[in-house]
Design an enzyme around this catalytic site. Sequence first.
Site, PDB file in Angstrom:
ATOM      1  N   CYS A  89     -14.261  -1.684   6.495  1.00  0.00           N
ATOM      2  CA  CYS A  89     -13.990  -2.891   5.704  1.00  0.00           C
ATOM      3  C   CYS A  89     -13.285  -3.925   6.578  1.00  0.00           C
ATOM      4  CB  CYS A  89     -13.108  -2.542   4.505  1.00  0.00           C
ATOM      5  SG  CYS A  89     -12.635  -4.025   3.585  1.00  0.00           S
TER       6      CYS A  89
ATOM      7  N   GLU B 215      -7.985   6.254   6.957  1.00  0.00           N
ATOM      8  CA  GLU B 215      -7.638   4.879   7.354  1.00  0.00           C
ATOM      9  C   GLU B 215      -6.393   4.878   8.246  1.00  0.00           C
ATOM     10  OE1 GLU B 215      -7.219   1.918   4.188  1.00  0.00           O
ATOM     11  OE2 GLU B 215      -5.806   0.852   5.464  1.00  0.00           O
TER      12      GLU B 215
ATOM     13  N   THR C 186      -4.207  -0.042   3.363  1.00  0.00           N
ATOM     14  CA  THR C 186      -4.635  -1.099   2.444  1.00  0.00           C
ATOM     15  C   THR C 186      -4.583  -0.694   0.973  1.00  0.00           C
ATOM     16  OG1 THR C 186      -6.912  -0.326   2.664  1.00  0.00           O
ATOM     17  CG2 THR C 186      -6.236  -2.138   4.109  1.00  0.00           C
TER      18      THR C 186
ATOM     19  N   CYS D  80      -4.717  -4.603   0.189  1.00  0.00           N
ATOM     20  CA  CYS D  80      -5.781  -5.600   0.025  1.00  0.00           C
ATOM     21  C   CYS D  80      -5.822  -6.186  -1.391  1.00  0.00           C
ATOM     22  CB  CYS D  80      -7.128  -4.972   0.381  1.00  0.00           C
ATOM     23  SG  CYS D  80      -7.724  -3.867  -0.897  1.00  0.00           S
TER      24      CYS D  80
ATOM     25  N   SER E 272      -9.456   9.651  -3.249  1.00  0.00           N
ATOM     26  CA  SER E 272      -9.457   8.186  -3.212  1.00  0.00           C
ATOM     27  C   SER E 272      -8.027   7.691  -3.426  1.00  0.00           C
ATOM     28  CB  SER E 272     -10.387   7.650  -4.313  1.00  0.00           C
ATOM     29  OG  SER E 272     -10.175   6.266  -4.482  1.00  0.00           O
ATOM     30  N   SER E 273      -7.419   7.219  -2.356  1.00  0.00           N
ATOM     31  CA  SER E 273      -6.016   6.805  -2.414  1.00  0.00           C
ATOM     32  C   SER E 273      -5.806   5.751  -3.497  1.00  0.00           C
ATOM     33  CB  SER E 273      -5.599   6.260  -1.040  1.00  0.00           C
ATOM     34  OG  SER E 273      -4.398   5.555  -1.137  1.00  0.00           O
ATOM     35  N   ASN E 274      -6.658   4.717  -3.512  1.00  0.00           N
ATOM     36  CA  ASN E 274      -6.400   3.630  -4.465  1.00  0.00           C
ATOM     37  C   ASN E 274      -6.568   4.100  -5.905  1.00  0.00           C
ATOM     38  OD1 ASN E 274      -9.016   2.227  -5.726  1.00  0.00           O
ATOM     39  ND2 ASN E 274      -9.561   3.110  -3.754  1.00  0.00           N
TER      40      ASN E 274
HETATM   41  O1  0CM Z   1      -8.562   4.317   0.955  1.00  0.00           O
HETATM   42  P1  0CM Z   1      -9.086   4.995  -0.287  1.00  0.00           P
HETATM   43  O2  0CM Z   1      -8.847   6.490  -0.225  1.00  0.00           O
HETATM   44  O3  0CM Z   1      -8.584   4.380  -1.528  1.00  0.00           O
HETATM   45  O4  0CM Z   1     -10.649   4.792  -0.182  1.00  0.00           O
HETATM   46  P2  0CM Z   1     -11.810   4.606  -1.226  1.00  0.00           P
HETATM   47  O5  0CM Z   1     -13.077   4.883  -0.519  1.00  0.00           O
HETATM   48  O6  0CM Z   1     -11.571   5.327  -2.504  1.00  0.00           O
HETATM   49  O7  0CM Z   1     -11.704   3.059  -1.594  1.00  0.00           O
HETATM   50  C1  0CM Z   1     -12.128   2.035  -0.839  1.00  0.00           C
HETATM   51  C2  0CM Z   1     -11.632   1.854   0.477  1.00  0.00           C
HETATM   52  C3  0CM Z   1     -11.256   1.658   1.559  1.00  0.00           C
HETATM   53  C4  0CM Z   1     -10.843   1.396   2.889  1.00  0.00           C
HETATM   54 FE1  SF4 Z   2     -11.604  -3.116   1.765  1.00  0.00          FE
HETATM   55 FE2  SF4 Z   2      -9.640  -3.072  -0.028  1.00  0.00          FE
HETATM   56 FE3  SF4 Z   2     -12.017  -2.225  -0.676  1.00  0.00          FE
HETATM   57 FE4  SF4 Z   2     -10.571  -0.793   1.017  1.00  0.00          FE
HETATM   58  S1  SF4 Z   2     -10.118  -1.174  -1.138  1.00  0.00           S
HETATM   59  S2  SF4 Z   2     -12.726  -1.249   1.192  1.00  0.00           S
HETATM   60  S3  SF4 Z   2      -9.533  -2.453   2.131  1.00  0.00           S
HETATM   61  S4  SF4 Z   2     -11.493  -4.353  -0.084  1.00  0.00           S
END
Ligand code: 0CM
Ligand code: SF4
Length: 336
Positions: free
Chosen positions: A102, A132, A170, A200, A228-230
Amino acid sequence: MGPVSTGTVLLAEPRGYCAGVDRAVVAVERALEHYDETVYVRHEIVHNKYVVDRLREKGAVFVDEVDEVPEGSLVIFSAHGISPAVREMAKQRNLRTIDATCPLVTKVHKEAVRFAREDYDILLVGHEGHEEVEGTAGEAPEHVQIVNGPEDVDSVQVRDPEKVVWLSQTTLSVDETMETVDLLRKRFPKLQSPPSDDICYATQNRQVAVKKIAPESDLVLVVGSPNSSNSVRLMEVALEAGAPQAHRIDSVQELRDEWFDGVSTVGVTSGASVPEVLVQQLLQELERRGYGDVKPVRTATEDLMFSLPRELRVEMRAAGEVDTRQRASARRAQES
Ligand code: 0CM
Ligand code: SF4
């Protein structure tokens, strides 16, 4: 007769796919269509089981490391980014690469490179072991220390307290990160901040939205995979914001009956790597359980779109193929 539909769903907006995930997933799909050979992908392209399973069914071969990819083959790097060491390893094996990192992760890499060049100690707030963080730390291993959270702050050692900067993963919780940074700043008053937010826009927007619905919900359901961290952060943020219960689920199959005892309002959201189809399946199941009154709660509007990785665009252009997402977005812009 079906169940009486008296329960409410508060549906967070924005939720689901961000611009970086859309770009990375579409890059794999287009590569599978374009190339007449095996498409390897290093690590899960995004951290979502459903997405990875679908791409695997279409033919993508996921590997943990580039040494599993046959010499000279094509490999795609995931949205979470790679360290220079991985890039070098790929080069040694003469791999052809498509980098789906990204752009907002690349931005943090560039910050790390710059502060390392200026000989700063870099305190990288993030989760050790996450792809990441490995990629960002790998840009300047001699300058970077990983700070997992507030509990790590006391053990941080720096060479010169006048030359310290914090950067971050992020996809962290904004509030917890600020707590960590406040503690770091107590120890290092001259601590510098990143030139612009490392967490982000998508992570921030989804947290603001879930904070809005959480206090009014008896139960918050976050669709997203465990790695998935987010997505995991959204569940934690919901609890912090006052939801009596919050659960992360990969799909409707993971719902448990006991979660719904005494629940009249269900909050729903999804992580940045989660396709909308999984949320729609959840809404159908909630309707079946009597939660048929769906109220969208919007806290931001997103229209960011990233162009596909350069290597792929060049290939596609040479073959007369177009990025249909751009066509659709241009059409939307004309219509509005
Ligand atoms: O970083 P994360 O574990 O949240 O990754 P993801 O694939 O669930 O979300 C999008 C991203 C990035 C970088
Ligand atoms: Fe990019 Fe943010 Fe999506 Fe990760 S969560 S891929 S940093 S826009």
